[in-house]
Design an enzyme around this catalytic site. Structure first.
Site, PDB file in Angstrom:
ATOM      1  N   SER A 146       0.799  -1.227   0.000  1.00 41.22           N
ATOM      2  CA  SER A 146       0.000   0.000   0.000  1.00 41.22           C
ATOM      3  C   SER A 146       0.830   1.275   0.000  1.00 41.22           C
ATOM      4  O   SER A 146       0.309   2.339  -0.306  1.00 41.22           O
ATOM      5  CB  SER A 146      -0.951   0.013   1.196  1.00 41.22           C
ATOM      6  OG  SER A 146      -0.233   0.131   2.403  1.00 41.22           O
ATOM      7  N   HIS A 161       1.097   4.340   6.636  1.00 44.76           N
ATOM      8  CA  HIS A 161       0.491   5.208   5.631  1.00 44.76           C
ATOM      9  C   HIS A 161       0.916   6.654   5.843  1.00 44.76           C
ATOM     10  O   HIS A 161       1.460   7.004   6.884  1.00 44.76           O
ATOM     11  CB  HIS A 161      -1.032   5.098   5.654  1.00 44.76           C
ATOM     12  CG  HIS A 161      -1.535   3.849   4.982  1.00 44.76           C
ATOM     13  ND1 HIS A 161      -2.844   3.456   5.040  1.00 44.76           N
ATOM     14  CD2 HIS A 161      -0.908   2.898   4.247  1.00 44.76           C
ATOM     15  CE1 HIS A 161      -3.008   2.321   4.369  1.00 44.76           C
ATOM     16  NE2 HIS A 161      -1.828   1.965   3.892  1.00 44.76           N
ATOM     17  N   ASP A 188      -8.017   6.200   4.354  1.00 41.96           N
ATOM     18  CA  ASP A 188      -8.123   5.056   5.274  1.00 41.96           C
ATOM     19  C   ASP A 188      -9.384   5.037   6.123  1.00 41.96           C
ATOM     20  O   ASP A 188      -9.487   4.213   7.035  1.00 41.96           O
ATOM     21  CB  ASP A 188      -6.910   5.037   6.216  1.00 41.96           C
ATOM     22  CG  ASP A 188      -5.625   4.715   5.492  1.00 41.96           C
ATOM     23  OD1 ASP A 188      -5.692   4.278   4.333  1.00 41.96           O
ATOM     24  OD2 ASP A 188      -4.554   4.908   6.095  1.00 41.96           O
TER      25      ASP A 188
END
Length: 166
Positions: A44, A83, A108
């Site tokens: 990701s 992230h 998210d």
């Protein structure tokens, strides 16, 4: 092999595990993070980080800025997520963050706990990424995903310790 040699080998193995534990806890205290080193488990964050990269974290109560790469844990789950901070704002004395993976199409919000719209910097963040080593954490992924590899590595460590004559 006599009892003295067996005891010496056992103590050597215990010393290795104890040393690793002390180093881990010391890093946790220095970085103010319960998990100062994490391994990237998914794609990701590509191209910034690849699966298997080792990340070194810092969490000395610093506020995260938009663009910072952070590691957080969702309430009720113990899997760290790496992230980038997409948005941040303050609500009274709390810093609230919205994150997104570089390789993901959406933010998210769907990953957060039910009724949670933002991450709380104080309670949800594990740390901010300060350094990384590429691909060195892939062994961790192999151990996690492959039961035979895990027990094989554990067996090799024990056998090598028992066969050492020192």
């Amino acid at each position: 092999m006599n009892i003295r040699q067996q005891l010496t080998q056992f103590l050597s193995l215990a010393y290795v595990f104890t040393s690793a534990f002390v180093i881990w806890k010391s890093l946790g205290i220095i970085t103010n993070s319960h998990s100062p080193i994490v391994v990237v488990l998914s794609g990701s964050m590509e191209p910034a980080f690849q699966r298997g990269d080792i990340l070194f974290l810092w969490n000395r109560d610093q506020e995260a800025k938009v663009g910072d790469i952070v590691v957080y844990e969702i309430q009720g789950r113990n899997i760290p997520i790496v992230h980038r901070v997409l948005r941040e704002h303050h609500n009274s004395d709390k810093q609230l963050l919205l994150t997104k993976g570089d390789n993901n199409a959406v933010d998210d919000l769907g990953l957060y706990a039910k009724k949670q719209k933002y991450l709380n910097q104080k309670t949800d963040l594990v740390g901010s990424v300060k350094a990384y080593l590429p691909k060195l954490g892939y062994v961790t992924i192999l151990i996690t995903e492959n039961v035979y590899f895990k027990y094989g590595m554990l067996g090799l460590m024990c056998i090598s310790t028992l066969l050492t004559n020192e």
